[in-house]
Design a protein around this motif. Structure first.
Motif, mmCIF file in Angstrom:
data_model
loop_
_atom_site.group_PDB
_atom_site.id
_atom_site.type_symbol
_atom_site.label_atom_id
_atom_site.label_comp_id
_atom_site.label_asym_id
_atom_site.label_seq_id
_atom_site.Cartn_x
_atom_site.Cartn_y
_atom_site.Cartn_z
ATOM 1 N N UNK A 65 0.804 -1.358 -0.108
ATOM 2 C CA UNK A 65 -0.046 0.002 -0.017
ATOM 3 C C UNK A 65 0.693 1.353 0.221
ATOM 4 N N UNK A 66 1.965 1.369 -0.499
ATOM 5 C CA UNK A 66 3.040 2.551 -0.571
ATOM 6 C C UNK A 66 2.151 3.428 -1.501
ATOM 7 N N UNK A 67 1.750 2.819 -2.783
ATOM 8 C CA UNK A 67 1.177 3.549 -3.998
ATOM 9 C C UNK A 67 0.056 4.206 -3.268
ATOM 10 N N UNK A 68 -0.989 3.466 -2.622
ATOM 11 C CA UNK A 68 -2.162 4.063 -2.275
ATOM 12 C C UNK A 68 -1.922 5.059 -1.029
ATOM 13 N N UNK A 69 -0.937 4.790 -0.112
ATOM 14 C CA UNK A 69 -0.351 5.945 0.720
ATOM 15 C C UNK A 69 -0.165 7.228 0.579
ATOM 16 N N UNK A 70 0.722 7.196 -0.796
ATOM 17 C CA UNK A 70 1.391 8.648 -1.305
ATOM 18 C C UNK A 70 0.580 9.177 -2.361
ATOM 19 N N UNK A 71 -0.437 8.494 -2.957
ATOM 20 C CA UNK A 71 -1.305 8.945 -4.048
ATOM 21 C C UNK A 71 -1.808 10.259 -3.535
ATOM 22 N N UNK A 72 -1.657 11.304 -4.141
ATOM 23 C CA UNK A 72 -2.382 12.791 -3.751
ATOM 24 C C UNK A 72 -3.685 12.909 -3.937
ATOM 25 N N UNK A 73 -4.262 12.081 -5.015
ATOM 26 C CA UNK A 73 -5.552 12.246 -5.175
ATOM 27 C C UNK A 73 -6.428 10.831 -4.607
ATOM 28 N N UNK A 74 -5.736 9.907 -4.341
ATOM 29 C CA UNK A 74 -6.306 8.613 -3.620
ATOM 30 C C UNK A 74 -7.046 7.773 -4.956
ATOM 31 N N UNK A 75 -6.466 8.030 -5.969
ATOM 32 C CA UNK A 75 -6.797 7.259 -6.984
ATOM 33 C C UNK A 75 -6.680 5.967 -7.065
ATOM 34 N N UNK A 76 -5.833 5.323 -6.123
ATOM 35 C CA UNK A 76 -5.738 3.680 -6.080
ATOM 36 C C UNK A 76 -6.545 3.102 -4.950
ATOM 37 N N UNK A 77 -7.210 1.940 -5.222
ATOM 38 C CA UNK A 77 -8.088 1.413 -4.558
ATOM 39 C C UNK A 77 -7.880 -0.313 -4.713
ATOM 40 N N UNK A 78 -8.303 -1.134 -3.873
ATOM 41 C CA UNK A 78 -8.127 -2.376 -3.888
ATOM 42 C C UNK A 78 -9.359 -2.773 -4.559
ATOM 43 N N UNK A 79 -8.828 -3.439 -5.888
ATOM 44 C CA UNK A 79 -10.032 -4.148 -6.809
ATOM 45 C C UNK A 79 -10.160 -5.642 -6.705
ATOM 46 N N UNK A 80 -10.352 -6.121 -7.745
ATOM 47 C CA UNK A 80 -10.847 -7.567 -7.744
ATOM 48 C C UNK A 80 -9.348 -8.400 -7.549
ATOM 49 N N UNK A 81 -8.397 -8.045 -8.227
ATOM 50 C CA UNK A 81 -7.020 -8.842 -8.236
ATOM 51 C C UNK A 81 -5.826 -8.168 -7.406
ATOM 52 N N UNK A 82 -6.127 -7.060 -6.710
ATOM 53 C CA UNK A 82 -5.183 -6.353 -6.168
ATOM 54 C C UNK A 82 -5.248 -4.957 -6.137
ATOM 55 N N UNK A 83 -4.375 -3.972 -6.038
ATOM 56 C CA UNK A 83 -4.543 -2.592 -5.946
ATOM 57 C C UNK A 83 -4.530 -2.481 -7.513
ATOM 58 N N UNK A 84 -5.474 -1.221 -7.856
ATOM 59 C CA UNK A 84 -5.917 -0.696 -9.193
ATOM 60 C C UNK A 84 -5.744 0.780 -9.113
ATOM 61 N N UNK A 85 -5.466 1.102 -10.334
ATOM 62 C CA UNK A 85 -5.502 2.937 -10.087
ATOM 63 C C UNK A 85 -6.778 3.031 -11.133
ATOM 64 N N UNK A 86 -7.657 4.156 -10.637
ATOM 65 C CA UNK A 86 -8.720 4.614 -11.159
ATOM 66 C C UNK A 86 -8.124 5.721 -12.023
ATOM 67 N N UNK A 87 -8.428 5.476 -13.472
ATOM 68 C CA UNK A 87 -7.824 6.332 -14.454
ATOM 69 C C UNK A 87 -8.445 7.645 -14.522
ATOM 70 N N UNK A 88 -9.595 7.505 -14.274
ATOM 71 C CA UNK A 88 -10.388 8.860 -14.212
ATOM 72 C C UNK A 88 -10.306 9.712 -12.966
ATOM 73 N N UNK A 89 -9.830 9.234 -11.859
ATOM 74 C CA UNK A 89 -9.184 10.204 -10.838
ATOM 75 C C UNK A 89 -7.738 10.492 -10.868
ATOM 76 N N UNK A 90 -6.989 9.451 -11.531
ATOM 77 C CA UNK A 90 -5.624 9.690 -11.395
ATOM 78 C C UNK A 90 -5.271 10.913 -12.396
ATOM 79 N N UNK A 91 -4.162 11.712 -11.774
ATOM 80 C CA UNK A 91 -3.672 13.144 -12.243
ATOM 81 C C UNK A 91 -2.456 12.909 -13.098
#
Length: 111
Positions: A65-91
């Motif tokens: 969860x290092x990526x999840x912790x440091x993401x400034x817009x919290x675009x990373x969440x735990x999905x079906x197979x692990x952490x996933x980046x929400x491309x709509x929120x990602x800056x």
């Protein structure tokens, strides 16, 4: 010797050994290419501009969860197979890419 027990000539034995060593490398490259293609397909759905760098999390994620912790817009969440980046929120800042301790976050450019 192993080659004598298997009935292989020296040349065939060397070729088989080389193939055993090289095949995981080729499969890893093929997997990366497939992941990039999947990411590009996802970006066409979100309308991300060409030339933008996008990031996605590979299969090797251990869930630190290092990526999840440091993401400034919290675009990373735990999905079906692990952490996933929400491309709509990602800056597209690359923080997840830089902070991942095991380098499973991949970076690609939308073409």
């Amino acid at each position: 010797m192993v080659s004598e027990r298997l009935g292989l000539t020296r040349r065939k034995f060397l070729i088989a050994g080389s193939a055993a060593i090289a095949s995981p490398l080729f499969l890893n490259v093929a997997g990366s290419m497939a992941a990039t293609k999947a990411a590009e397909t996802k970006t066409s759905e979100t309308g991300i501009a060409k030339g933008t760098r996008i990031y996605f999390i590979g299969r090797g994620c251990v869930g630190c969860h290092a990526c999840l912790t440091f993401c400034p817009v919290k675009a990373i969440h735990f999905g079906n197979t692990g952490n996933e980046i929400d491309q709509k929120k990602c800056i597209h800042c690359g923080t997840c890419y830089r902070e991942c301790p095991i380098s499973v976050v991949s970076e690609t450019e939308v073409k």
